[in-house]
Design an enzyme around this catalytic site. Structure first.
Site, PDB file in Angstrom:
ATOM      1  N   ASN A   7       0.538  -0.894  -0.020  1.00 12.61           N
ATOM      2  CA  ASN A   7      -0.173   0.113  -0.061  1.00 12.61           C
ATOM      3  C   ASN A   7       0.878   1.511   0.228  1.00 12.61           C
ATOM      4  OD1 ASN A   7      -1.622   2.021   0.125  1.00 12.61           O
ATOM      5  ND2 ASN A   7      -2.787   1.618   2.253  1.00 12.61           N
ATOM      6  N   LYS A  14       3.417   1.066   2.955  1.00 10.11           N
ATOM      7  CA  LYS A  14       3.012  -0.527   4.013  1.00 10.11           C
ATOM      8  C   LYS A  14       2.577  -1.527   3.599  1.00 10.11           C
ATOM      9  CE  LYS A  14      -0.836   2.159   6.304  1.00 10.11           C
ATOM     10  NZ  LYS A  14      -2.211   1.922   6.282  1.00 10.11           N
ATOM     11  N   ARG A  90      -2.274  -1.923  -3.503  1.00 14.32           N
ATOM     12  CA  ARG A  90      -3.888  -1.354  -3.406  1.00 14.32           C
ATOM     13  C   ARG A  90      -3.917  -0.049  -4.132  1.00 14.32           C
ATOM     14  NH1 ARG A  90      -4.581   3.533   1.099  1.00 14.32           N
ATOM     15  NH2 ARG A  90      -7.005   3.641   0.976  1.00 14.32           N
ATOM     16  N   HIS A 179     -12.925   2.839  -0.006  1.00 15.62           N
ATOM     17  CA  HIS A 179     -12.754   1.957   1.627  1.00 15.62           C
ATOM     18  C   HIS A 179     -13.428   0.360   0.336  1.00 15.62           C
ATOM     19  CE1 HIS A 179     -13.774   4.702   4.125  1.00 15.62           C
ATOM     20  NE2 HIS A 179     -12.038   4.406   4.589  1.00 15.62           N
ATOM     21  N   GLY A 207     -13.599   4.203  11.049  1.00 21.43           N
ATOM     22  CA  GLY A 207     -12.077   4.712  10.701  1.00 21.43           C
ATOM     23  C   GLY A 207     -12.220   6.033  11.047  1.00 21.43           C
ATOM     24  N   ASN A 208     -10.541   5.913  11.078  1.00 24.76           N
ATOM     25  CA  ASN A 208     -10.712   8.397  10.677  1.00 24.76           C
ATOM     26  C   ASN A 208     -11.334   8.697   9.576  1.00 24.76           C
ATOM     27  OD1 ASN A 208      -9.286   9.706  11.418  1.00 24.76           O
ATOM     28  ND2 ASN A 208      -7.249   9.741  10.607  1.00 24.76           N
ATOM     29  N   ARG A 238     -12.574  15.449   7.911  1.00 25.61           N
ATOM     30  CA  ARG A 238     -13.749  15.693   6.522  1.00 25.61           C
ATOM     31  C   ARG A 238     -14.831  15.966   6.979  1.00 25.61           C
ATOM     32  NH1 ARG A 238     -11.853  10.840   3.136  1.00 25.61           N
ATOM     33  NH2 ARG A 238      -9.777   9.843   4.879  1.00 25.61           N
ATOM     34  N   ASP A 280      -9.026  12.180  16.702  1.00 28.22           N
ATOM     35  CA  ASP A 280      -8.811  10.862  17.610  1.00 28.22           C
ATOM     36  C   ASP A 280     -10.574  10.764  18.623  1.00 28.22           C
ATOM     37  OD1 ASP A 280      -7.200   8.620  17.741  1.00 28.22           O
ATOM     38  OD2 ASP A 280      -9.269   8.520  19.387  1.00 28.22           O
ATOM     39  N   MET A 281     -11.637   9.797  18.581  1.00 30.39           N
ATOM     40  CA  MET A 281     -12.464   9.361  18.480  1.00 30.39           C
ATOM     41  C   MET A 281     -12.311   9.049  19.995  1.00 30.39           C
ATOM     42  SD  MET A 281     -16.164   9.395  18.976  1.00 30.39           S
ATOM     43  CE  MET A 281     -16.718   8.754  17.107  1.00 30.39           C
ATOM     44  N   ILE A 329     -13.095   2.646  14.796  1.00 35.10           N
ATOM     45  CA  ILE A 329     -14.117   3.118  15.915  1.00 35.10           C
ATOM     46  C   ILE A 329     -15.606   2.117  15.749  1.00 35.10           C
ATOM     47  CG2 ILE A 329     -16.213   5.116  15.601  1.00 35.10           C
ATOM     48  CD1 ILE A 329     -14.412   6.829  14.805  1.00 35.10           C
ATOM     49  N   GLY A 330     -15.371   1.409  14.869  1.00 33.51           N
ATOM     50  CA  GLY A 330     -16.951   0.778  14.739  1.00 33.51           C
ATOM     51  C   GLY A 330     -16.267  -0.292  15.262  1.00 33.51           C
ATOM     52  N   ASN A 332     -13.887  -1.229  17.389  1.00 31.00           N
ATOM     53  CA  ASN A 332     -13.865  -1.147  19.102  1.00 31.00           C
ATOM     54  C   ASN A 332     -14.868   0.211  19.878  1.00 31.00           C
ATOM     55  OD1 ASN A 332     -10.644  -1.829  19.032  1.00 31.00           O
ATOM     56  ND2 ASN A 332     -10.408  -0.494  17.261  1.00 31.00           N
ATOM     57  N   GLU A 380      -8.334  -4.854   4.745  1.00 26.78           N
ATOM     58  CA  GLU A 380      -7.727  -4.746   3.748  1.00 26.78           C
ATOM     59  C   GLU A 380      -6.551  -5.402   3.216  1.00 26.78           C
ATOM     60  OE1 GLU A 380      -8.093  -0.713   5.239  1.00 26.78           O
ATOM     61  OE2 GLU A 380      -9.209  -0.536   3.244  1.00 26.78           O
TER      62      GLU A 380
HETATM   63  P1  ADP Z   1      -7.960   4.362   9.305  1.00 23.63           P
HETATM   64  O1  ADP Z   1      -9.019   5.115   9.041  1.00 23.63           O
HETATM   65  O2  ADP Z   1      -6.929   5.832   9.587  1.00 23.63           O
HETATM   66  O3  ADP Z   1      -7.361   3.054   9.475  1.00 23.63           O
HETATM   67  P2  ADP Z   1      -8.940   3.280  11.667  1.00 23.63           P
HETATM   68  O4  ADP Z   1      -9.563   1.679  11.131  1.00 23.63           O
HETATM   69  O5  ADP Z   1      -7.505   2.516  12.643  1.00 23.63           O
HETATM   70  O6  ADP Z   1      -8.085   4.415  11.329  1.00 23.63           O
HETATM   71  O7  ADP Z   1      -9.795   3.747  12.939  1.00 23.63           O
HETATM   72  C1  ADP Z   1      -8.935   5.254  13.747  1.00 23.63           C
HETATM   73  C2  ADP Z   1     -10.159   6.011  15.002  1.00 23.63           C
HETATM   74  O8  ADP Z   1     -10.427   4.405  15.154  1.00 23.63           O
HETATM   75  C3  ADP Z   1      -9.749   6.806  16.008  1.00 23.63           C
HETATM   76  O9  ADP Z   1     -11.043   7.316  15.965  1.00 23.63           O
HETATM   77  C4  ADP Z   1      -9.967   5.569  17.187  1.00 23.63           C
HETATM   78  O10 ADP Z   1     -10.041   6.514  18.486  1.00 23.63           O
HETATM   79  C5  ADP Z   1      -9.990   4.647  16.696  1.00 23.63           C
HETATM   80  N1  ADP Z   1     -10.017   3.873  17.697  1.00 23.63           N
HETATM   81  C6  ADP Z   1      -9.525   3.402  17.333  1.00 23.63           C
HETATM   82  N2  ADP Z   1      -9.131   2.176  18.266  1.00 23.63           N
HETATM   83  C7  ADP Z   1     -10.086   2.179  19.811  1.00 23.63           C
HETATM   84  C8  ADP Z   1     -10.682   1.995  21.024  1.00 23.63           C
HETATM   85  N3  ADP Z   1      -9.969   0.479  20.667  1.00 23.63           N
HETATM   86  N4  ADP Z   1     -11.242   2.420  20.969  1.00 23.63           N
HETATM   87  C9  ADP Z   1     -11.886   3.564  21.377  1.00 23.63           C
HETATM   88  N5  ADP Z   1     -12.265   3.810  19.297  1.00 23.63           N
HETATM   89  C10 ADP Z   1     -11.184   3.538  18.820  1.00 23.63           C
END
Ligand code: ADP
Length: 393
Positions: A7, A14, A90, A179, A207-208, A238, A280-281, A329-330, A332, A380
């Site tokens: 990637n 990566k 990718r 995605h 995710g982010n 965004r 960051d969530m 986020i989804g 975790n 991915e």
């Molecule tokens: P990307 O789009 O860069 O691949 P990720 O899928 O890694 O992003 O998601 C990043 C987001 O997931 C961030 O907002 C982060 O806070 C959230 N996140 C990651 N791990 C956790 C966790 N254990 N609990 C809550 N939120 C999490």
């Protein structure tokens, strides 16, 4: 077969090596800050991680170093680079040319170049990765896996914007969606878990960056990202959907250029823009718990946007078997999943709080619910390795 997955971003690479069809990861890592004074190199194999700081001038030097690490007598996993049976790349934008993954040849390279104006940050960087790999691996087959490919099944009425039709033909303006490798991978995993091939599923990649897809009988029929990955959900930085007239209004008011406003919408908006704290969530949840109202508002807006998309995609699908959450986020964040799915019993959506609070992959709806709520981890790189293996075996 050993499959190398690459990637390649504008200043990063990566990589992962998979043993296929077992899907086991033999080695992985990344190089960041290519072209800067000091680049960061990470390499992990069999529980051993190496981190190096060194200057890497360009992607070719980066790929050479990756092959050196992979064949290192102490920590390497290969005796010779020719043990790599195929490489999966990718590629962000495949326009309308690619509905799935393909062997990379000169025609494919030309098409990726052609779509660079739709993805100026990503496609040229992806091509750099392809060229750098070619130098070291000459005849090894390479496969391009496109973020846009899975969404090419959308019908015209879903992918067209209501602009003069000729802009679609002249300027390629339409919804492409992104995605795709993630949506496809988690959808296939979910069908296996449900024991129902070709289920109707709404996949929420949060995710982010974030996007949602409505998948009917195995085919994507709509998705939230559009011509670019800016449309749709509220993301880390965004804005996602907004009145398009805001763009011209703000350009007049703020006297900014298209590039400046583009930067604001892509890098300074979303969760970061609303909260003025973080993209960051995790940080936002901590701040909300301390009583920060802006953090709470940002999370509420984020969840509300996802709810609206789920509602509209349930109508688009006509019948929904499952709603699936993936991405950082989804996967975790039970709190966010709860806010998105609560109080929807009328529509067959019922959260089981205990199941929602358990970690890892799960079905977190009540047994009585008509629609299953699921968490499925995305991968991915593995998705690219599977496509690459299937094409090259
Ligand atoms: P990307 O789009 O860069 O691949 P990720 O899928 O890694 O992003 O998601 C990043 C987001 O997931 C961030 O907002 C982060 O806070 C959230 N996140 C990651 N791990 C956790 C966790 N254990 N609990 C809550 N939120 C999490």
């Amino acid at each position: 077969m050993k499959v190398l997955v690459i990637n390649s971003g504008s200043s990063s690479i990566k990589y992962q090596v998979f043993q296929m069809p077992e899907s086991s990861v033999l080695a992985k890592g990344l190089i960041e800050r290519i072209g800067e004074e000091k680049s960061n190199v990470k390499y992990s194999a069999s529980d051993e991680t190496i981190e190096i700081e060194t200057k890497i001038a360009n992607h070719e030097d980066g790929m050479s170093l990756i092959f050196k690490l992979l064949t290192d007598s102490k920590n390497g996993i290969l005796k010779d680079v020719n043990e790599i049976g195929s490489v999966g790349h990718r590629i962000v934008h495949g326009g309308e040319a690619f509905t799935g993954s393909v062997i990379i040849d000169d025609n494919v390279v030309a098409k990726i170049e052609e779509y660079s104006d739709l993805s100026p940050l990503h496609n040229p960087a992806n091509l750099t990765g392809i060229n750098a790999c070619k130098k070291s691996l000459q005849d090894t087959p390479m496969v391009g896996c496109f973020d846009t490919g899975f969404h090419q099944t959308m019908p015209e009425h879903a992918y067209l914007y209501a602009l003069p039709y000729e802009y679609y033909k002249k300027y390629k303006v339409r919804r492409y969606g992104f995605h795709g490798t993630s949506h496809k991978y988690v959808y296939n995993e979910a069908c296996k878990i449900l024991g129902k091939p070709n289920a109707n599923i709404i996949t929420c990649h949060l995710g982010n960056g974030g996007s949602i897809a409505a998948i009917k009988d195995g085919k994507c029929i709509d998705t939230s990202m559009g011509l670019t990955p800016l449309e749709g959900l509220i993301m880390g930085t965004r804005s996602g959907d907004m009145d398009p007239a805001i763009v011209t209004y703000l350009m007049d008011k703020m006297n900014v250029t298209t590039k400046e406003l583009n930067d604001i919408m892509n890098k300074k908006s979303g969760l970061l823009g609303i909260s003025a704290i973080s993209n960051d969530m995790r940080t936002l949840i901590e701040e909300k718990d301390k009583g920060n109202k802006k953090a709470e508002l940002a999370i509420k807006m984020f969840c509300y946007r996802v709810r609206k998309y789920i509602g509209s995609y349930m109508i688009a699908l006509e019948k929904t078997d499952a709603i699936l959450f993936t991405g950082g986020i989804g996967e975790n964040n039970p709190f966010v999943r709860k806010w998105i799915t609560e109080n929807l019993e009328f529509y067959g959506i019922e959260v089981d709080d205990k199941k929602n609070n358990t970690r890892g992959e799960s079905i977190f709806s009540k047994d009585s619910a008509k629609i299953k709520l699921m968490v499925v981890s995305t991968d991915e790189e593995l998705s690219i390795a599977i496509d690459t293996y299937n094409i090259c075996k």
